[in-house]
Design a protein around this motif. Structure first.
Motif, PDB file in Angstrom:
ATOM      1  N   ILE A   1      -3.557  14.740   0.666  1.00 54.51           N
ATOM      2  CA  ILE A   1      -3.035  13.630  -0.122  1.00 54.51           C
ATOM      3  C   ILE A   1      -4.198  12.853  -0.719  1.00 54.51           C
ATOM      4  O   ILE A   1      -5.125  12.447   0.001  1.00 54.51           O
ATOM      5  N   LEU A   2      -4.150  12.637  -2.040  1.00 53.29           N
ATOM      6  CA  LEU A   2      -5.154  11.820  -2.710  1.00 53.29           C
ATOM      7  C   LEU A   2      -4.581  10.442  -2.968  1.00 53.29           C
ATOM      8  O   LEU A   2      -3.521  10.306  -3.594  1.00 53.29           O
ATOM      9  N   PHE A   3      -5.264   9.417  -2.445  1.00 54.36           N
ATOM     10  CA  PHE A   3      -4.804   8.046  -2.613  1.00 54.36           C
ATOM     11  C   PHE A   3      -5.651   7.335  -3.651  1.00 54.36           C
ATOM     12  O   PHE A   3      -6.765   7.746  -3.967  1.00 54.36           O
ATOM     13  N   ASP A   4      -5.103   6.219  -4.159  1.00 52.87           N
ATOM     14  CA  ASP A   4      -5.818   5.431  -5.152  1.00 52.87           C
ATOM     15  C   ASP A   4      -5.695   3.959  -4.782  1.00 52.87           C
ATOM     16  O   ASP A   4      -5.062   3.597  -3.790  1.00 52.87           O
ATOM     17  N   SER A   5      -6.283   3.108  -5.601  1.00 51.32           N
ATOM     18  CA  SER A   5      -6.211   1.667  -5.346  1.00 51.32           C
ATOM     19  C   SER A   5      -4.819   1.159  -5.704  1.00 51.32           C
ATOM     20  O   SER A   5      -3.992   1.880  -6.263  1.00 51.32           O
ATOM     21  N   GLY A   6      -4.575  -0.118  -5.411  1.00 51.28           N
ATOM     22  CA  GLY A   6      -3.273  -0.710  -5.708  1.00 51.28           C
ATOM     23  C   GLY A   6      -2.262  -0.435  -4.615  1.00 51.28           C
ATOM     24  O   GLY A   6      -2.612  -0.176  -3.463  1.00 51.28           O
ATOM     25  N   LEU A   7      -0.963  -0.500  -4.977  1.00 51.29           N
ATOM     26  CA  LEU A   7       0.131  -0.300  -4.024  1.00 51.29           C
ATOM     27  C   LEU A   7       0.665   1.126  -4.140  1.00 51.29           C
ATOM     28  O   LEU A   7       1.099   1.552  -5.211  1.00 51.29           O
ATOM     29  N   SER A   8       0.598   1.857  -3.029  1.00 46.54           N
ATOM     30  CA  SER A   8       1.204   3.190  -2.951  1.00 46.54           C
ATOM     31  C   SER A   8       2.414   3.101  -2.028  1.00 46.54           C
ATOM     32  O   SER A   8       2.332   2.486  -0.947  1.00 46.54           O
ATOM     33  N   VAL A   9       3.538   3.683  -2.456  1.00 47.37           N
ATOM     34  CA  VAL A   9       4.732   3.683  -1.610  1.00 47.37           C
ATOM     35  C   VAL A   9       5.018   5.111  -1.172  1.00 47.37           C
ATOM     36  O   VAL A   9       4.767   6.075  -1.905  1.00 47.37           O
TER      37      VAL A   9
ATOM     38  N   HIS B   1       3.633   6.707  -6.119  1.00 43.98           N
ATOM     39  CA  HIS B   1       4.813   6.981  -5.288  1.00 43.98           C
ATOM     40  C   HIS B   1       4.691   8.390  -4.704  1.00 43.98           C
ATOM     41  O   HIS B   1       4.529   9.365  -5.420  1.00 43.98           O
ATOM     42  N   PHE B   2       4.769   8.459  -3.358  1.00 48.39           N
ATOM     43  CA  PHE B   2       4.725   9.744  -2.659  1.00 48.39           C
ATOM     44  C   PHE B   2       6.063   9.970  -1.952  1.00 48.39           C
ATOM     45  O   PHE B   2       6.681   9.028  -1.439  1.00 48.39           O
ATOM     46  N   LYS B   3       6.480  11.224  -1.920  1.00 53.33           N
ATOM     47  CA  LYS B   3       7.727  11.558  -1.234  1.00 53.33           C
ATOM     48  C   LYS B   3       7.429  12.540  -0.108  1.00 53.33           C
ATOM     49  O   LYS B   3       6.752  13.555  -0.301  1.00 53.33           O
ATOM     50  N   VAL B   4       7.949  12.226   1.087  1.00 52.32           N
ATOM     51  CA  VAL B   4       7.861  13.128   2.236  1.00 52.32           C
ATOM     52  C   VAL B   4       9.171  13.893   2.318  1.00 52.32           C
ATOM     53  O   VAL B   4      10.249  13.302   2.233  1.00 52.32           O
TER      54      VAL B   4
ATOM     55  N   GLU C   1       9.363  10.692 -13.944  1.00 50.33           N
ATOM     56  CA  GLU C   1      10.737  11.182 -13.922  1.00 50.33           C
ATOM     57  C   GLU C   1      11.187  11.531 -12.512  1.00 50.33           C
ATOM     58  O   GLU C   1      12.353  11.319 -12.154  1.00 50.33           O
ATOM     59  N   ASP C   2      10.263  12.073 -11.716  1.00 47.24           N
ATOM     60  CA  ASP C   2      10.589  12.339 -10.314  1.00 47.24           C
ATOM     61  C   ASP C   2      10.928  11.038  -9.584  1.00 47.24           C
ATOM     62  O   ASP C   2      11.824  10.994  -8.730  1.00 47.24           O
ATOM     63  N   ARG C   3      10.214   9.966  -9.928  1.00 46.45           N
ATOM     64  CA  ARG C   3      10.473   8.669  -9.295  1.00 46.45           C
ATOM     65  C   ARG C   3      11.864   8.155  -9.670  1.00 46.45           C
ATOM     66  O   ARG C   3      12.555   7.563  -8.836  1.00 46.45           O
ATOM     67  N   VAL C   4      12.246   8.375 -10.904  1.00 50.71           N
ATOM     68  CA  VAL C   4      13.587   7.947 -11.336  1.00 50.71           C
ATOM     69  C   VAL C   4      14.640   8.594 -10.446  1.00 50.71           C
ATOM     70  O   VAL C   4      15.561   7.928  -9.943  1.00 50.71           O
ATOM     71  N   VAL C   5      14.495   9.890 -10.211  1.00 49.07           N
ATOM     72  CA  VAL C   5      15.464  10.615  -9.376  1.00 49.07           C
ATOM     73  C   VAL C   5      15.416  10.117  -7.937  1.00 49.07           C
ATOM     74  O   VAL C   5      16.449   9.884  -7.298  1.00 49.07           O
TER      75      VAL C   5
ATOM     76  N   ILE D   1      21.058   6.669 -12.109  1.00 44.66           N
ATOM     77  CA  ILE D   1      19.868   7.076 -12.841  1.00 44.66           C
ATOM     78  C   ILE D   1      19.398   5.958 -13.767  1.00 44.66           C
ATOM     79  O   ILE D   1      18.210   5.617 -13.824  1.00 44.66           O
ATOM     80  N   GLU D   2      20.340   5.380 -14.510  1.00 45.08           N
ATOM     81  CA  GLU D   2      19.983   4.311 -15.444  1.00 45.08           C
ATOM     82  C   GLU D   2      19.470   3.087 -14.694  1.00 45.08           C
ATOM     83  O   GLU D   2      18.539   2.414 -15.132  1.00 45.08           O
ATOM     84  N   ASN D   3      20.106   2.791 -13.551  1.00 45.79           N
ATOM     85  CA  ASN D   3      19.674   1.649 -12.745  1.00 45.79           C
ATOM     86  C   ASN D   3      18.246   1.872 -12.235  1.00 45.79           C
ATOM     87  O   ASN D   3      17.394   0.976 -12.286  1.00 45.79           O
ATOM     88  N   ALA D   4      17.996   3.100 -11.782  1.00 43.88           N
ATOM     89  CA  ALA D   4      16.659   3.425 -11.274  1.00 43.88           C
ATOM     90  C   ALA D   4      15.623   3.328 -12.381  1.00 43.88           C
ATOM     91  O   ALA D   4      14.521   2.784 -12.202  1.00 43.88           O
ATOM     92  N   ARG D   5      15.977   3.849 -13.576  1.00 44.90           N
ATOM     93  CA  ARG D   5      15.051   3.815 -14.696  1.00 44.90           C
ATOM     94  C   ARG D   5      14.753   2.372 -15.105  1.00 44.90           C
ATOM     95  O   ARG D   5      13.611   2.004 -15.399  1.00 44.90           O
ATOM     96  N   SER D   6      15.776   1.537 -15.043  1.00 43.32           N
ATOM     97  CA  SER D   6      15.612   0.134 -15.402  1.00 43.32           C
ATOM     98  C   SER D   6      14.697  -0.577 -14.414  1.00 43.32           C
ATOM     99  O   SER D   6      13.829  -1.353 -14.798  1.00 43.32           O
ATOM    100  N   LEU D   7      14.920  -0.304 -13.124  1.00 40.34           N
ATOM    101  CA  LEU D   7      14.089  -0.928 -12.100  1.00 40.34           C
ATOM    102  C   LEU D   7      12.619  -0.525 -12.260  1.00 40.34           C
ATOM    103  O   LEU D   7      11.707  -1.360 -12.157  1.00 40.34           O
ATOM    104  N   LEU D   8      12.388   0.744 -12.529  1.00 46.57           N
ATOM    105  CA  LEU D   8      11.005   1.226 -12.680  1.00 46.57           C
ATOM    106  C   LEU D   8      10.350   0.661 -13.928  1.00 46.57           C
ATOM    107  O   LEU D   8       9.174   0.293 -13.928  1.00 46.57           O
ATOM    108  N   ASN D   9      11.117   0.583 -15.014  1.00 44.76           N
ATOM    109  CA  ASN D   9      10.556   0.050 -16.251  1.00 44.76           C
ATOM    110  C   ASN D   9      10.218  -1.426 -16.145  1.00 44.76           C
ATOM    111  O   ASN D   9       9.295  -1.917 -16.792  1.00 44.76           O
ATOM    112  N   ASN D  10      10.986  -2.131 -15.307  1.00 44.70           N
ATOM    113  CA  ASN D  10      10.740  -3.557 -15.140  1.00 44.70           C
ATOM    114  C   ASN D  10       9.571  -3.818 -14.207  1.00 44.70           C
ATOM    115  O   ASN D  10       9.124  -4.942 -14.110  1.00 44.70           O
TER     116      ASN D  10
END
Length: 551
Positions: free
Chosen positions: A18-26, A500-503, A522-526, A542-551
């Motif tokens: 796993i490669l991590f970066d600065s900031g917030l990773s979920v 964003h990482f998924k286990v 797009e994977d995050r939207v799903v 899907i639309e709700n998720a896309r809206s949350l991510l865009n905001n």
């Protein structure tokens, strides 16, 4: 900062990188997918105990390796003291063997788990539910205040003074204990000293006395033989000395006929003179030597005294007896002059106490300056997190005694309801309130420099909706000044991540394997849509998720 984490053969994980970066990773994933396995593997390079039960393949070793940027953590001296090569990009590796043995390496240098724990404490702060117990720890309360007051230099200087003060206190206690014992032994020490002192011992005298006794005991035998030797040399009808003189004369007659005639004469004459001197010396000794029973008795009595003292004190030489006498004198002087020495030490201790008290007042002043800042900021954060009437109090007392942290006694008190009486947090706060208080504290600390990466392990348990959204906002804000990793099950927090990482789990022929991957937009939207609506995705989700991510 954690740059990468590699895990092989650990629990449900075969091999991940796993490669991590600065900031917030979920990090998200279904329950049981293996999110907690990541923390378990990470704990190995943080110096925690290992267990062969975690081996996926019991015949292969487990390897966990983390790459960290440590340039701003002040660890150079710690590396130097432990003979470990320092590099701003440092690799920590832990290996767990099938035999149960484990090995730890920092930059390929073998290290102890103690060293690993020491440096990892500066690198990663894993915040899980059990860490909320820190809110019951006065040491944690003190650390929060000192971090915000930037008291590191003040505390380091105070700690040096405090350690010296405690060392002097201990030395005084040892002095008093030893003096009490020496007082009880004073009469005996005085008796031993007088006995040795009256013996008037001299270095080297034992060997001289033993040699003298040998000579005196064999005086008659020595004298007879000395007289015979003297007679041979100069007093018999044909003494050696006279024969040598005649030989010198005869050589003189033929010296001119020999190339080294003069040299031969000189050598022979030198031998004659030496023997003549020797004869006179031996004759003088024989005249001075007589059997003297009284002198023998005196020497024997002196030796008996020395032997008796050596046996009593379990030593073998006169020099050791003299050393023992000197040591007794020093101990007797210590008892006799103890009060003077003790008073001098107490005066020194008093000076130290004055200096420590001054340092404590400086530290107290620095701490109290940030009390209002801590209270105001934490209450503000708690209001954002859905506790509008939060009352956060820093209870402060000054002790009469010095401690490793100064004289201050600090405790955090909390009341969550309007008009509530502030009390220790774990006694009055619910689980959700405790999580929010701790998040507020960690958020406040994040503004400080050189803090480690913080990992939140489902700190969002017990919250939802707007509060969850605010928690995610706080974590995102923390990520602007430090690396934050949040393991979460809430979409409101997941969408706040910069990464964003998924286990997830996959079923293979004979086993189930956990894996992890970084999600594209797009994977995050799903993924967020699934977190909102479950496995069956709707267009609305899907639309709700896309809206949350865009905001």
């Amino acid at each position: 900062m954690l740059k990468s984490l590699s895990i092989s053969n650990y629990a449900l994980i075969d091999k991940v990188n796993i490669l991590f970066d600065s900031g917030l990773s979920v990090i998200t994933g279904e329950t049981g997918a293996g999110k907690s396995v990541l923390l378990g593997a990470l704990s190995l390079i943080l110096g925690q105990r290992s267990d062969t039960n975690v081996l996926l393949d019991k015949d292969q070793k487990c390897v966990v390796e983390g790459e960290f940027y440590i340039g701003n953590y002040g660890l150079i001296e710690s590396f130097r003291e432990n003979d470990v090569d320092y590099d701003e990009v440092t690799i920590i590796r832990r290996e767990l063997l099938p035999s149960g043995k484990s090995r730890a390496f920092v930059n390929d240098t073998p290290v102890t788990l103690a060293f690993l724990k020491n440096i990892s404490a500066h690198l990663i702060d894993v915040h899980s539910q059990h860490q909320n117990l820190l809110l019951d720890d006065s040491g944690f309360h003190m650390m929060v205040v000192d971090t915000l007051a930037d008291n590191k230099a003040l505390l380091a200087d105070y700690k040096r003074q405090f350690d010296a003060y405690k060392a002097l206190q201990k030395a005084i206690d040892v002095m008093i204990t030893e003096n009490d014992k020496q007082k009880a032994d004073l009469d005996y020490m005085q008796f031993q000293f007088e006995q040795l002192n009256s013996a008037a011992l001299k270095a080297g005298e034992q060997a001289e006395l033993e040699q003298s006794l040998q000579q005196l005991s064999h005086a008659e035998e020595i004298k007879i033989n000395l007289v015979e030797v003297v007679n041979h040399l100069g007093q018999e009808p044909a003494p050696i000395i006279d024969l040598l003189a005649d030989s010198v004369n005869k050589l003189g007659r033929i010296a001119n006929y020999l190339p080294d005639g003069e040299e031969l004469i000189q050598r022979l004459e030198s031998a004659r003179i030496d023997l003549k001197d020797l004869a006179e010396d031996l004759e003088a000794r024989s005249e001075d030597l007589d059997y003297n029973p009284e002198q023998i008795q005196q020497v024997q009595e002196r030796l008996d005294l020395i032997y008796s003292l050596q046996q009593k004190h379990h030593v073998e030489t006169v020099e050791e007896l003299i050393g023992l006498k000197d040591e007794l004198q020093q101990n007797i002087d210590k008892v006799n002059f103890f009060d003077d020495e003790l008073n001098a030490k107490k005066e020194e201790l008093q000076i130290m106490e004055t200096q420590l008290d001054k340092a404590c007042k400086t530290i107290t002043k620095s701490r109290t300056k940030v009390f209002d800042v801590v209270k105001t900021n934490i209450e503000k954060q708690l209001q954002i997190l859905g506790i509008p009437h939060a009352n956060f109090v820093i209870q402060h007392n000054v002790s009469n005694h010095f401690t490793a942290d100064g004289k201050d006694e600090i405790e955090f008190l909390f009341a969550g309801n309007k008009g509530g009486q502030p009390a220790p947090i774990n006694k009055v706060a619910s689980g959700g309130e405790i999580s929010r208080v701790m998040l507020s504290i960690k958020s406040l600390l994040s503004a400080s420099k050189g803090l480690p990466t913080i990992i939140f392990d489902e700190i969002d348990t017990g919250v939802s909706g707007e509060v969850a959204d605010q928690m995610g906002g706080i974590m995102s804000q923390m990520g602007q000044s430090m690396q934050v990793i949040s393991i979460t099950h809430l979409p409101q927090i997941a969408v706040k991540g910069n990464h964003h990482f998924k286990v997830y789990k996959t079923d293979e022929a004979e086993k189930t394997i956990s894996n992890i991957r970084k999600l594209s937009h797009e994977d995050r939207v799903v993924e967020v849509a699934k977190m909102l609506s479950g496995a069956i995705l709707s267009d609305a989700a899907i639309e709700n998720a896309r809206s949350l991510l865009n905001n």
